[in-house]
Design an enzyme around this catalytic site. Structure first.
Site, PDB file in Angstrom:
ATOM      1  N   HIS A  36       0.815  -1.220   0.000  1.00 29.53           N
ATOM      2  CA  HIS A  36       0.000   0.000   0.000  1.00 29.53           C
ATOM      3  C   HIS A  36       0.851   1.273   0.000  1.00 29.53           C
ATOM      4  O   HIS A  36       0.314   2.378  -0.052  1.00 29.53           O
ATOM      5  CB  HIS A  36      -0.941   0.027   1.213  1.00 29.53           C
ATOM      6  CG  HIS A  36      -1.982  -1.064   1.185  1.00 29.53           C
ATOM      7  ND1 HIS A  36      -2.862  -1.220   0.137  1.00 29.53           N
ATOM      8  CD2 HIS A  36      -2.267  -2.053   2.072  1.00 29.53           C
ATOM      9  CE1 HIS A  36      -3.648  -2.276   0.385  1.00 29.53           C
ATOM     10  NE2 HIS A  36      -3.302  -2.797   1.547  1.00 29.53           N
ATOM     11  N   HIS A  81      -6.504  -7.305  -0.524  1.00 29.40           N
ATOM     12  CA  HIS A  81      -6.674  -5.855  -0.659  1.00 29.40           C
ATOM     13  C   HIS A  81      -6.016  -5.393  -1.945  1.00 29.40           C
ATOM     14  O   HIS A  81      -4.955  -5.900  -2.325  1.00 29.40           O
ATOM     15  CB  HIS A  81      -6.046  -5.125   0.530  1.00 29.40           C
ATOM     16  CG  HIS A  81      -6.579  -5.562   1.854  1.00 29.40           C
ATOM     17  ND1 HIS A  81      -5.972  -6.533   2.607  1.00 29.40           N
ATOM     18  CD2 HIS A  81      -7.679  -5.169   2.535  1.00 29.40           C
ATOM     19  CE1 HIS A  81      -6.670  -6.715   3.713  1.00 29.40           C
ATOM     20  NE2 HIS A  81      -7.719  -5.907   3.701  1.00 29.40           N
ATOM     21  N   ASP A 136      -4.533 -13.144   2.627  1.00 30.83           N
ATOM     22  CA  ASP A 136      -5.791 -12.828   3.314  1.00 30.83           C
ATOM     23  C   ASP A 136      -7.026 -13.092   2.469  1.00 30.83           C
ATOM     24  O   ASP A 136      -8.130 -12.685   2.831  1.00 30.83           O
ATOM     25  CB  ASP A 136      -5.763 -11.380   3.829  1.00 30.83           C
ATOM     26  CG  ASP A 136      -4.974 -10.451   2.940  1.00 30.83           C
ATOM     27  OD1 ASP A 136      -4.676 -10.840   1.788  1.00 30.83           O
ATOM     28  OD2 ASP A 136      -4.652  -9.338   3.371  1.00 30.83           O
ATOM     29  N   ASP A 177      -2.883 -10.399  -2.913  1.00 33.75           N
ATOM     30  CA  ASP A 177      -3.436 -10.004  -1.608  1.00 33.75           C
ATOM     31  C   ASP A 177      -4.927  -9.700  -1.784  1.00 33.75           C
ATOM     32  O   ASP A 177      -5.353  -9.291  -2.859  1.00 33.75           O
ATOM     33  CB  ASP A 177      -2.689  -8.755  -1.133  1.00 33.75           C
ATOM     34  CG  ASP A 177      -2.951  -8.404   0.324  1.00 33.75           C
ATOM     35  OD1 ASP A 177      -2.086  -8.707   1.163  1.00 33.75           O
ATOM     36  OD2 ASP A 177      -4.014  -7.812   0.608  1.00 33.75           O
TER      37      ASP A 177
END
Lengths: 560, 450
Positions: free
Chosen positions: B108, B149, B236, B147
């Site tokens: 991120h 996200h 995740d 991921d």
């Protein structure tokens, strides 16, 4: 009086110390087919004209287990494994008679798949039918929950009561299932021969009226009582190099970083001392290509010794791995590393003229004059030994680290001194020390450093505690010790340390090691908060404490 | 056969805060599982140790405001350094592929870094990729962000670079942090079509992810022909992850990595520390090392538990068709944008730092050049939690910039330093010269970052 006996590949050395002085030493050829006999002959030589009752302690370092494992002549042993989920079972085909059972334990010690009674029965029936009398049992994560191994042991006892059983969780309890399985297996394999040896020694000592404690030197440079060695004979593997390293510790008694180099006929063994203590291999002892959980010294060997033959060939100088006899100066048939060093340093050693002739002949084959040829041999030997030593330093500096602090503060090896042991040390070590830029010592007692090391090595004991306050329990990796945590909220790192130390004290008492408890060291202490959701549900601790290798209190050093 | 490189750095002494998902415990059970299996003893695996990344490695990717020291702690430098160790081992041919199991994570973190967002301060993958390009001459690289996200930091860093294909599949941004990663985010005009987003419906299963892998991701890689494939390996998507809503399993992760066959994988998120991470990490290692993983599964795994919704597969078919089309049109789109020009493409953007509560506004300009992927200028203003504002003006020259554009950018930096222009800090990132500078207008000092 303290006695140390070290069995080597070709000869067995014994020393007898009285009030810190070496009063007797004996050397006899090792009879590998009857090591007990060799040991007793050396002992009798040491005790000649002395009162056996005055002996305070006897320490034996023997190659029995090393030889058994190297020649694979130990007892046929079945290995029952519960590998659970993870790698394919094929990866764990450690023994010729390996049996796999279903079942799974997770890293918190929870049994997520039970073992099936019928499967155990089938395996045990097959082992019995094949007439295999020894069984090692190991389950993945048995270090976090012993019940699965214990269940299998009970079934064996019921179905095949004559069989003897070794459990993985009783031999070693650190993480690493394959190493635990190998350790349990080798323990079972070597036990019958070892017990026979222990019986003979005990009986013979009794006959001689020697009532002193008898200890066995382990791979880690410490000792354990002979009687306890019956449980874990495999810990006596590779005790020879451990004896030499402890010998160097005894002769130096300095808190220094040092290299101990034992230069024999065809090999050089190198060990490191960190702050005066021998360095252990982080991977555990490597036996027949398999890593184990046995604490052993970090050692490197090079096929280069004083008697290694040297030859010249079309401009090249070669140090071979072969030995055709002693050095030429001592009547050997060809030029050797020792001859080259003696010639290069201008030393008159033995039949110096004969050595020079052999060197000249080898030099001629390389198209060189004898002087440059000897210099080239010396250079090559020092280069190879130096590179090996530097490699060990780098390895120590780059030991696995899992914390930010450890990576940021990477340690550097700073060498203080070089210790030479072994026949050719006197010739080679001064030049090697010069290359490494450090002082050296080849002590007058270096030829018996191994037996001396055995005589004065103190007991060692390591205990690893794993505690989980959510499950309110702790486990210790020795003798099946476990217990409950009554006050999980109040159980902090300090309590974990105390519990580990108490277990160590309890075990030390039975090992004649109680007097060294004041030197207990915490090797590792880690704690983790377990957070579920956003609150703490418990803590996980691991604490490793040990009595590290060292010298017995009674030993105060020998004169230089 | 070369081994798989494994660098395990769990940072057992680092946490964002004691009960934060990024805490010491995160890789504890992974450690237990990997070490109990004896993975490091296998001939198929070689363990490596991390080192500290250097300031220059960070400056090659980031403009850290106010300074690298303020943004990247020692833990961040070790994690980034871990990915560099894997990169070196791979480039030197010591390993057939490598997996850096490191924390803290990084995907991120964007080009301009004012603080921590999405648990990330600096971008480990981008630092590794720019290092590989600089040191070993790699150019065309594909990143697959697995991921749950959206990898918005990595996307932003490569949004302007047509030589890096960035593919991210993730839980739909309308339902999860960071709220981006939609199909229309396709790259800046000079690099349009090399950013591919695949928003997935919550509760997508192994079947759905492998479906989109086979129909979209693998065909894209086949056509792009990268010199290197990097898996930005978040864990995740797992059915037990507490921060997301997907239904991926360890078996699915193993299969994904077997088919994707990444050259390098770098751990990102994944916060089901006890019921997922040990199994996914092991599955991933086994897949990369070519070890049969059929005996590897979670204790509560039930192959029949999750069934994919056929409607979801139909939706994935449409995304695959659309994105393949977008990708294949990229050269034409790029040429058209440059031809039509103004000489600069410009845009603005708002960025929120959830962890550090910073609001950042950016104005971005990129030179449109027919000869190269040209330089960018970013004017950034960040409002911190207590109201203080920091302004940065950043000049970024890519490695493969033409010399005319490069000179122009360096002149612009020099001029900005002379004039000030309201920025607290002015940065030059000249990847072509490996020259990184930071000008502090308050102290009127320029430093070269080494």
């Amino acid at each position: 009086m303290h006695i140390g006996i070290d069995v080597g590949g070709t000869s067995t050395d014994g020393v007898l110390l009285h009030r810190g002085e070496l009063v007797q030493s004996v050397k006899k050829p090792s009879r590998q087919e009857d090591l007990a006999e060799t040991i007793l002959a050396v002992l009798d030589g040491l005790l000649e004209g002395r009162d056996a009752g005055a002996v305070r302690r006897l320490v034996i370092s023997t190659t029995l287990v090393t030889n058994l494992l190297a020649t694979q002549k130990g007892a046929r042993t079945a290995l029952i494994l519960v590998p659970g989920r993870g790698l394919p079972f094929d990866f764990y085909r450690i023994a010729p008679d390996t049996y796999f059972l279903k079942g799974n334990i997770d890293f918190r010690g929870k049994v997520t798949e039970p073992v099936e009674e019928a499967e155990i029965e089938r395996a045990v029936a097959d082992i019995r039918a094949r007439g295999i009398g020894r069984i090692a049992v190991a389950a993945k994560f048995s270090n976090r929950n012993r019940t699965v191994e214990q269940e299998i042991a009970r079934a064996i006892k019921r179905l095949y009561p004559e069989a003897t059983v070794v459990l993985g969780s009783e031999t070693a309890n650190r993480l690493n299932f394959p190493r635990r399985a190998v350790t349990a297996y080798y323990s079972a394999v070597t036990a019958p021969e070892w017990n026979g040896f222990a019986d003979r020694i005990e009986e013979a000592l009794h006959r001689r009226g020697l009532k002193a404690p008898v200890d066995i030197l382990k791979a880690d440079g410490g000792t354990m009582p002979l009687v306890l060695s019956r449980e874990n004979p495999v810990e006596t593997v590779f005790s020879g190099p451990a004896a030499s390293a402890m010998g160097a510790v005894a002769l130096s008694r300095r808190k220094e970083n040092a290299v101990v180099i034992d230069i024999g006929g065809t090999t050089s063994d190198i060990a490191l001392l960190i702050d005066g203590e021998p360095l252990h291999a982080s991977g555990g002892a490597l036996i027949n290509g398999r890593l184990t959980h046995i604490n052993a010294l970090a050692l490197r060997s090079l096929a280069l010794g004083g008697d290694s033959a040297v030859k010249g060939e079309s401009g090249r100088v070669e140090i071979t791995a072969e030995r055709f006899g002693p050095a030429a100066c001592f009547g050997g048939p060809v030029a050797t590393v020792s001859d080259a060093f003696a010639c290069h340093r201008g030393l008159k050693l033995g039949e110096a003229e004969r050595a020079r002739e052999k060197i000249a002949a080898a030099a001629a084959a390389a198209g060189l004059e004898p002087g440059p040829f000897a210099a080239a041999v010396v250079e090559q030997a020092l280069e190879r030994l130096g590179a090996l030593i530097q490699g060990m330093f780098r390895e120590w500096e780059n030991e696995p680290a899992y914390k930010v602090w450890e990576i940021v503060h990477r340690r550097r090896f700073r060498l203080d001194r070089l210790y030479g042991i072994g026949g050719a040390a006197e010739l080679i070590v001064p030049l090697l020390a010069d290359r490494l830029g450090v002082p050296y010592l080849v002590h007058r007692l270096a030829p018996v450093a191994n037996a001396l090391g055995a005589a004065v090595a103190r007991p060692t004991l390591a205990v690893s505690l794993y505690a989980d306050t959510q499950q309110k329990r702790y486990l210790v990796d020795r003798e099946g010790i476990e217990g409950s945590i009554d006050n999980p909220e109040g159980f902090r790192l300090e309590e974990a340390r105390k519990t580990a130390a108490q277990c160590l004290a309890r075990l030390a008492a039975a090992r004649g090691a109680a007097q060294y408890l004041n030197d207990t060291r915490v090797i590792l202490a880690e704690q983790f908060n377990m957070i579920r959701g956003f609150s703490r549900v418990g803590k996980i601790f691991r604490v490793d404490v040990q009595i590290a290798p060292g010298l017995i209190d009674e030993f105060e050093g020998v004169a230089d | 056969m070369k081994p798989t490189g494994l660098l395990f750095f769990p940072a057992f002494d680092w946490a964002i805060s004691p009960s934060h998902p990024e805490r010491e415990e995160r890789l504890l059970y992974t450690r237990d599982q990997i070490f109990e299996e004896g993975i490091m003893d296998l001939p198929q695996v070689r363990e490596y140790q991390p080192r500290l990344a250097e300031a220059r490695d960070i400056a090659r990717v980031h403009f850290c405001v106010p300074s690298i020291k303020d943004i990247a702690s020692e833990a961040h430098l070790v994690a980034a350094g871990g990915s560099l160790v894997m990169a070196d081992a791979f480039a030197a041919g010591e390993i057939k592929n490598g997996f850096a199991i490191i924390r803290p994570p990084g995907h991120h973190a964007m080009t301009v870094a004012h603080g921590n967002r999405g648990f990330c301060n600096i971008n480990n993958e981008a630092i590794m990729i720019e290092y590989l390009r600089r040191k070993y001459g790699y150019r065309r690289i594909a990143i697959v962000d697995t991921d749950v996200h959206h990898g918005d930091g990595t996307q932003e860093i490569y949004y302007h670079d047509p030589d890096v294909l960035f593919i991210s599949f993730h839980q739909d941004g309308r339902t999860l942090y960071p709220g981006s990663g939609f199909v229309e985010e396709m790259g800046a005009p000079p690099a349009v079509g090399t950013t591919i987003n695949i928003p997935l419906a919550p509760y997508t299963t192994d079947e759905g992810i492998l479906y989109v892998l086979d129909r979209l991701i693998l065909p894209l890689l086949e056509e792009f022909k990268p010199e290197l494939v990097v898996n930005s390996a978040g864990q995740d998507n797992h059915y037990s992850d507490p921060l997301a809503n997907m239904r991926f399993t360890a078996t699915g992760y193993a299969e994904l990595n077997r088919r994707l066959a990444p050259d390098l994988a770098v751990l990102e998120g994944g916060y089901s520390v006890e019921t997922a991470l040990p199994y996914i990490n092991l599955a991933l290692i086994m897949a990369m090392a070519g070890i049969d993983s059929s005996n590897m599964r979670e204790p509560d795994y039930d192959p029949a538990a999750f069934k994919e919704d056929p409607g979801n597969l139909a939706r994935l078919d449409r995304i695959a068709a659309l994105q393949l089309e977008n990708f294949r049109r990229r050269e034409d789109e790029r040429a058209a944008a440059i031809k039509k020009g103004p000489p600069f493409y410009s845009t603005t953007r708002q960025i929120y730092y959830d962890t550090d509560h910073i609001r950042e506004s950016q104005q971005i300009k990129q030179r449109l050049c027919p000869n190269c992927c040209s330089y960018r200028v970013i004017a950034s203003a960040a409002v911190h939690a207590y109201g203080q504002i920091s302004r940065a003006l950043c000049f970024s020259i890519p490695l493969y910039c033409c010399s005319a554009c490069r000179e122009e950018a360096r002149d612009a930096y020099r001029q900005a330093v002379q004039e000030g222009g309201g920025a607290d800090y002015i940065y030059l990132q000249d990847r072509a010269a490996d020259d990184y500078r930071r000008f502090d207008s308050r102290g009127d000092t320029e430093e070269t970052i080494n």
